[in-house]
Design a protein around this motif. Structure first.
Motif, mmCIF file in Angstrom:
data_model
loop_
_atom_site.group_PDB
_atom_site.id
_atom_site.type_symbol
_atom_site.label_atom_id
_atom_site.label_comp_id
_atom_site.label_asym_id
_atom_site.label_seq_id
_atom_site.Cartn_x
_atom_site.Cartn_y
_atom_site.Cartn_z
ATOM 1 N N ILE A 74 -106.285 24.007 79.115
ATOM 2 C CA ILE A 74 -104.889 24.318 79.445
ATOM 3 C C ILE A 74 -103.984 24.024 78.248
ATOM 4 C CG2 ILE A 74 -102.930 23.626 80.890
ATOM 5 C CD1 ILE A 74 -104.960 23.199 83.169
ATOM 6 N N GLY A 75 -104.216 22.889 77.586
ATOM 7 C CA GLY A 75 -103.412 22.535 76.417
ATOM 8 C C GLY A 75 -103.582 23.520 75.273
ATOM 9 N N LEU A 76 -104.831 23.944 75.008
ATOM 10 C CA LEU A 76 -105.072 24.922 73.941
ATOM 11 C C LEU A 76 -104.450 26.275 74.279
ATOM 12 C CD1 LEU A 76 -108.764 24.087 72.961
ATOM 13 C CD2 LEU A 76 -106.695 23.695 71.607
ATOM 14 N N ARG A 77 -104.521 26.665 75.543
ATOM 15 C CA ARG A 77 -103.901 27.928 75.961
ATOM 16 C C ARG A 77 -102.391 27.866 75.778
ATOM 17 N NH1 ARG A 77 -101.783 31.899 76.297
ATOM 18 N NH2 ARG A 77 -101.671 33.394 77.993
ATOM 19 N N TRP A 78 -101.815 26.725 76.115
ATOM 20 C CA TRP A 78 -100.372 26.547 75.961
ATOM 21 C C TRP A 78 -99.985 26.598 74.478
ATOM 22 C CZ3 TRP A 78 -97.494 22.689 79.549
ATOM 23 C CH2 TRP A 78 -96.124 22.916 79.465
ATOM 24 N N LEU A 79 -100.791 25.931 73.617
ATOM 25 C CA LEU A 79 -100.510 25.966 72.187
ATOM 26 C C LEU A 79 -100.613 27.379 71.622
ATOM 27 C CD1 LEU A 79 -102.252 22.760 70.802
ATOM 28 C CD2 LEU A 79 -99.817 23.270 70.825
ATOM 29 N N SER A 80 -101.625 28.130 72.060
ATOM 30 C CA SER A 80 -101.762 29.504 71.556
ATOM 31 C C SER A 80 -100.605 30.387 71.998
ATOM 32 C CB SER A 80 -103.094 30.106 72.019
ATOM 33 O OG SER A 80 -103.079 30.332 73.406
ATOM 34 N N ALA A 81 -100.001 30.071 73.153
ATOM 35 C CA ALA A 81 -98.850 30.859 73.617
ATOM 36 C C ALA A 81 -97.604 30.580 72.792
ATOM 37 C CB ALA A 81 -98.580 30.557 75.091
ATOM 38 N N GLN A 82 -97.602 29.487 72.007
ATOM 39 C CA GLN A 82 -96.420 29.154 71.214
ATOM 40 C C GLN A 82 -96.335 29.971 69.930
ATOM 41 O OE1 GLN A 82 -94.438 27.244 73.010
ATOM 42 N NE2 GLN A 82 -96.208 27.280 74.361
ATOM 43 N N VAL A 83 -97.437 30.601 69.539
ATOM 44 C CA VAL A 83 -97.422 31.388 68.309
ATOM 45 C C VAL A 83 -96.558 32.622 68.534
ATOM 46 C CG1 VAL A 83 -98.851 32.655 66.668
ATOM 47 C CG2 VAL A 83 -99.723 30.563 67.727
ATOM 48 N N PRO A 84 -95.506 32.817 67.716
ATOM 49 C CA PRO A 84 -94.659 34.007 67.916
ATOM 50 C C PRO A 84 -95.457 35.287 67.708
ATOM 51 C CG PRO A 84 -93.594 32.416 66.476
ATOM 52 C CD PRO A 84 -95.006 31.958 66.668
ATOM 53 N N ARG A 85 -95.178 36.276 68.554
ATOM 54 C CA ARG A 85 -95.894 37.541 68.492
ATOM 55 C C ARG A 85 -94.909 38.684 68.305
ATOM 56 N NH1 ARG A 85 -98.394 34.366 72.113
ATOM 57 N NH2 ARG A 85 -100.643 34.235 72.021
ATOM 58 N N LYS A 86 -95.337 39.673 67.531
ATOM 59 C CA LYS A 86 -94.494 40.860 67.376
ATOM 60 C C LYS A 86 -94.561 41.730 68.617
ATOM 61 C CE LYS A 86 -93.386 41.111 62.724
ATOM 62 N NZ LYS A 86 -92.883 41.952 61.688
ATOM 63 N N ASP A 87 -95.679 41.705 69.304
ATOM 64 C CA ASP A 87 -95.807 42.367 70.599
ATOM 65 C C ASP A 87 -95.486 43.858 70.552
ATOM 66 O OD1 ASP A 87 -96.582 42.266 73.198
ATOM 67 O OD2 ASP A 87 -94.592 41.826 73.972
ATOM 68 N N PHE A 88 -96.066 44.574 69.583
ATOM 69 C CA PHE A 88 -95.909 46.014 69.542
ATOM 70 C C PHE A 88 -96.720 46.663 70.656
ATOM 71 C CE2 PHE A 88 -94.795 45.254 65.067
ATOM 72 C CZ PHE A 88 -93.669 46.043 64.975
ATOM 73 N N ALA A 89 -96.349 47.868 70.993
ATOM 74 C CA ALA A 89 -97.100 48.627 71.993
ATOM 75 C C ALA A 89 -98.437 49.071 71.402
ATOM 76 C CB ALA A 89 -96.291 49.839 72.436
ATOM 77 N N LYS A 90 -99.345 49.463 72.278
ATOM 78 C CA LYS A 90 -100.593 50.066 71.823
ATOM 79 C C LYS A 90 -100.270 51.423 71.202
ATOM 80 C CE LYS A 90 -103.327 47.820 75.362
ATOM 81 N NZ LYS A 90 -104.118 47.974 76.568
ATOM 82 N N PRO A 91 -101.196 51.992 70.418
ATOM 83 C CA PRO A 91 -100.912 53.318 69.843
ATOM 84 C C PRO A 91 -100.506 54.321 70.924
ATOM 85 C CG PRO A 91 -102.873 52.393 68.841
ATOM 86 C CD PRO A 91 -102.474 51.455 69.948
ATOM 87 N N PHE A 92 -99.474 55.101 70.619
ATOM 88 C CA PHE A 92 -98.931 56.061 71.573
ATOM 89 C C PHE A 92 -99.781 57.327 71.575
ATOM 90 C CE2 PHE A 92 -95.747 53.114 71.734
ATOM 91 C CZ PHE A 92 -94.634 53.509 72.444
ATOM 92 N N ARG A 93 -100.167 57.741 72.753
ATOM 93 C CA ARG A 93 -100.919 58.988 72.914
ATOM 94 C C ARG A 93 -99.903 60.080 73.239
ATOM 95 N NH1 ARG A 93 -106.060 59.655 76.966
ATOM 96 N NH2 ARG A 93 -106.178 61.909 76.860
#
Length: 198
Positions: A74-93
């Protein structure tokens, strides 16, 4: 512009706070002798022999190790969620029917084109764009750094009409949502002041 885990943090902290609060109130109730009427073993001066006998069982160490592993995951999952993400969409079809050909476009490419379009606006020094969603329901997240003497209303109008319109035309679908954040930079460094427009 990056997505962070602020909502997940708030949710997790609220849950941990409620659990810690409940444990603290329970310990206080035991300490003040308020739980003796429920169970005599919960009296403040009660013998802890039954608890010690449970902890002395052969499988209690295994349970403690498993609980520690669960908490570590749970702690490792929480830490990984703290990494900022650009969160782009998947390639557009871009085609509905793959039998006539298939064209896919990376969301980053379209986002960079929109950012370049925005940077040509008077008073805009820098623009960052994230494209999310799908080809049928695209969403734009825009951050614009503007000069402190720029006309903010003109930048908003220019963004809404020209840049967003061009993005919608290029995608071949109306944008489902557009979020605009304007940073007012007095210097070349960012994060001086921001204005959010939904």
């Amino acid at each position: 512009m990056r997505r962070t885990a602020a909502a997940a943090n708030r949710t997790g902290l609220i849950i941990l706070g409620l659990i810690a609060g409940a444990l603290g109130l329970t310990v206080l109730a035991i300490g003040f002798g308020l739980t003796a009427s429920i169970d005599p073993a919960l009296e403040a001066g009660a013998d802890l022999g039954p608890v010690a006998s449970v902890l002395a069982l052969p499988y209690s160490a295994l349970i403690a190790v498993l609980a520690a592993l669960v908490l570590a995951v749970i702690g490792l999952r929480w830490l990984s969620a703290q990494v900022p993400r650009k969160d782009f969409a998947k390639p557009f079809r871009m085609q509905a029917d793959a039998r006539t050909g298939l064209t896919t476009v990376n969301a980053e490419v379209i986002a960079e084109a929109v950012a370049g379009d925005l940077e040509s606006t008077d008073g805009v020094s820098d623009a960052q764009v994230i494209l999310r969603g799908t080809a049928r329901r695209p969403e734009l997240l825009i951050h614009v750094d503007a000069d402190e003497r720029a006309d903010i209303d003109a930048i908003i109008v220019e963004t809404a009409h020209r840049a967003v319109g061009n993005a919608s035309l290029a995608l071949g679908a109306p944008l489902r949502a557009v979020a605009l954040e304007i940073g007012i930079a007095r210097t070349r460094s960012r994060r001086q002041r921001t204005v959010n427009v939904q």
